[in-house]
Design an enzyme around this catalytic site. Sequence first.
Site, short mmCIF file in Angstrom:
data_model
loop_
_atom_site.label_atom_id
_atom_site.label_comp_id
_atom_site.label_asym_id
_atom_site.label_seq_id
_atom_site.Cartn_x
_atom_site.Cartn_y
_atom_site.Cartn_z
N HIS A 75 -43.07 6.29 -12.71
CA HIS A 75 -43.23 6.25 -14.13
C HIS A 75 -43.64 5.23 -14.78
CE1 HIS A 75 -40.56 9.80 -14.99
NE2 HIS A 75 -41.10 9.91 -13.84
N TYR A 203 -34.17 8.01 -23.87
CA TYR A 203 -33.00 7.46 -24.16
C TYR A 203 -32.73 7.81 -25.78
CZ TYR A 203 -32.70 4.69 -19.73
OH TYR A 203 -32.69 4.43 -18.39
N PRO A 295 -24.10 2.69 -16.57
CA PRO A 295 -25.50 3.06 -16.11
C PRO A 295 -26.80 3.07 -17.12
CG PRO A 295 -24.15 5.01 -16.57
CD PRO A 295 -23.21 3.74 -16.70
N LYS A 299 -29.16 -0.02 -13.75
CA LYS A 299 -29.32 -1.23 -13.09
C LYS A 299 -28.34 -1.38 -11.90
CE LYS A 299 -32.39 -3.46 -14.98
NZ LYS A 299 -33.43 -2.64 -14.48
N TYR A 388 -36.30 -3.74 -17.79
CA TYR A 388 -36.26 -2.25 -17.48
C TYR A 388 -36.67 -2.11 -16.00
CZ TYR A 388 -35.60 2.65 -17.29
OH TYR A 388 -34.94 4.05 -17.23
C1 LIG Z 1 -20.68 8.45 -10.53
C2 LIG Z 1 -21.66 7.22 -10.55
C3 LIG Z 1 -23.04 7.37 -11.14
C4 LIG Z 1 -24.02 6.44 -11.16
N1 LIG Z 1 -25.27 6.45 -11.80
C5 LIG Z 1 -26.04 5.50 -12.00
C6 LIG Z 1 -27.17 5.81 -12.38
O1 LIG Z 1 -27.58 6.56 -13.10
N2 LIG Z 1 -28.24 4.76 -12.54
C7 LIG Z 1 -27.95 3.51 -11.56
O2 LIG Z 1 -28.68 2.39 -11.42
N3 LIG Z 1 -26.63 3.22 -11.21
C8 LIG Z 1 -25.85 4.43 -11.18
N4 LIG Z 1 -24.63 4.33 -10.47
C9 LIG Z 1 -24.50 2.96 -9.72
C10 LIG Z 1 -24.97 3.34 -8.26
O3 LIG Z 1 -24.70 4.56 -7.78
C11 LIG Z 1 -24.29 2.10 -7.55
O4 LIG Z 1 -24.49 0.84 -7.86
C12 LIG Z 1 -24.77 2.41 -6.11
O5 LIG Z 1 -24.05 3.36 -5.29
C13 LIG Z 1 -24.09 1.07 -5.01
O6 LIG Z 1 -24.11 1.30 -3.98
P1 LIG Z 1 -23.30 0.48 -2.74
O7 LIG Z 1 -24.04 0.84 -1.30
O8 LIG Z 1 -23.21 -0.78 -3.24
O9 LIG Z 1 -21.85 1.23 -3.14
P2 LIG Z 1 -21.47 2.83 -2.87
O10 LIG Z 1 -22.47 3.64 -3.02
O11 LIG Z 1 -20.19 2.95 -3.46
O12 LIG Z 1 -21.18 2.76 -1.36
C14 LIG Z 1 -19.98 2.17 -0.62
C15 LIG Z 1 -19.61 2.92 0.51
O13 LIG Z 1 -18.51 2.01 1.28
C16 LIG Z 1 -17.57 3.35 1.68
N5 LIG Z 1 -16.16 2.58 1.57
C17 LIG Z 1 -15.42 2.40 0.64
N6 LIG Z 1 -14.48 1.84 0.97
C18 LIG Z 1 -14.39 1.62 2.34
C19 LIG Z 1 -13.70 1.14 3.50
N7 LIG Z 1 -12.39 0.75 3.14
N8 LIG Z 1 -14.02 1.12 4.67
C20 LIG Z 1 -15.26 1.76 5.03
N9 LIG Z 1 -16.13 2.22 4.10
C21 LIG Z 1 -15.79 2.26 2.80
C22 LIG Z 1 -17.68 4.25 0.67
O14 LIG Z 1 -17.42 5.72 1.31
C23 LIG Z 1 -19.18 4.42 0.38
O15 LIG Z 1 -19.93 5.23 1.10
C24 LIG Z 1 -23.55 5.18 -10.50
C25 LIG Z 1 -22.38 5.04 -9.95
C26 LIG Z 1 -21.29 6.26 -10.00
C27 LIG Z 1 -20.01 5.88 -9.47
#
Ligand SMILES: Cc1cc2nc3c(=O)[nH]c(=O)nc-3n(C[C@H](O)[C@H](O)[C@H](O)COP(=O)(O)OP(=O)(O)OC[C@H]3O[C@@H](n4cnc5c(N)ncnc54)[C@H](O)[C@@H]3O)c2cc1C
Length: 397
Positions: A75, A203, A295, A299, A388
Amino acid sequence: MENKKTQVAIIGAGPSGLLLGLLLDKQGIDNIIVERVTGDYVLGRIRAGVLEQGFAKLVREAGAAEKMDRLGEIHDSVEFAFNDERIELELKKLTGESVIVYGQVDITKDMMEVREQKGLETVYEASKVQPHDVKSNKPFITYTKDGKEFTLECDYIAGCDGFHGVSRKTIPNDVKTEYEKVYPFGWLGLMSDTPPINPHLIYAKNNRGFALASMRSKTRSRYYIQVPLDDKIEDWSDEAFWEELKKRMPKSARKNLVTGPSIEKSIVPTRSFICEPLQYGKLFLVGDAGHIVPPTGAKGLNLAASDVATLYKIMTRVYKEGDEKCIEQYSPIALRRIWNGVRFSWWMTDLLHNFDEKKDDFDKKMENSELKYFLNSDAGKKVIAEQYVGLPYEDLE
Ligand SMILES: Cc1cc2nc3c(=O)[nH]c(=O)nc-3n(C[C@H](O)[C@H](O)[C@H](O)COP(=O)(O)OP(=O)(O)OC[C@H]3O[C@@H](n4cnc5c(N)ncnc54)[C@H](O)[C@@H]3O)c2cc1C
């Protein structure tokens, strides 16, 4: 009790943990991921979809980019709409960079598959995961799997376990400071197998509130509308969602809205949260474990990727050059970029949402003037665009 050993123990198989694991493996650094739920459960979480080029480059380096590069959509623009006025932000023209639209679920699946093909160990459905002795030279993790207790000895622990994980809690309260801002609204999201309303994201804001028209592909759309925090998902039939979305989109776009049954619908609370520091002894907080953003600026996932980039460089230096001192650079480098992302997300969220109880007439005039200034001057547009598409990653000293 069974004993295992690795160099870097990673808690969490979300995007942060999987990306870090693949990159470390590229450098010959041994790692094991311990994840609380099943792989399918992880893939059931519909979340982000806009990837910065920095993220994409890392995925390529990790060897998991084949599908992203084939199926992801480049995009070159995003659009802002206020009432019926539409303003295109030409990202590529303004910054030389674009973003890639490719779902978090897809990128996570791709990385899981590469991890499996490489025979790298991921322990799914591990319960009672707990880091220990992270201030010592012999940190370890304990967990239970199929009723059996395990100890995983390691040199370092990467806490990639999301906002509700166990890693951040391991840092004592008198060591860490947590910053938080909770907004009085949520985002109601709906995914549907319908063609997007527009070739790039819109947006939109009008007096009914904020709406985002996003997508995953040419046949799959992702829409969001701002809703009060106490709204329940049961309050929103698909029909009610489409009706409200239509009213928030600019008139000239409405005719292109194709509606259909939802394949996913959920409400996400919006907040900013940052933990400082992100390193405590041999433990590092990566991604949502250390920070989350509303969101609006797309980011969250991208900040997780920049954390991974920094930790990857640090671990590479530790194992290739024996420079253990460089681990102290993780928190300051990661936090500098995080605070930029937090500020941008806060700015976008504040300007694009109605939460009038907090704003008097003067504030509303200021908000309007600020938007007009930024979106009607090339310099203002550039300021938004460069954030962005993502600020550059910082190198180690
Ligand atoms: C509902 C939702 C919508 C979102 N929409 C957007 C968006 O549109 N744009 C954007 O940029 N970001 C968005 N985000 C943010 C983005 O999805 C997150 O920043 C991203 O998932 C971060 O990745 P991560 O691997 O750090 O954490 P996570 O994806 O949360 O992964 C963490 C992992 O650790 C595991 N875990 C947790 N506790 C334990 C434990 N005690 N022991 C072992 N494993 C564990 C979990 O099961 C999970 O699989 C959204 C977040 C949410 C919650």
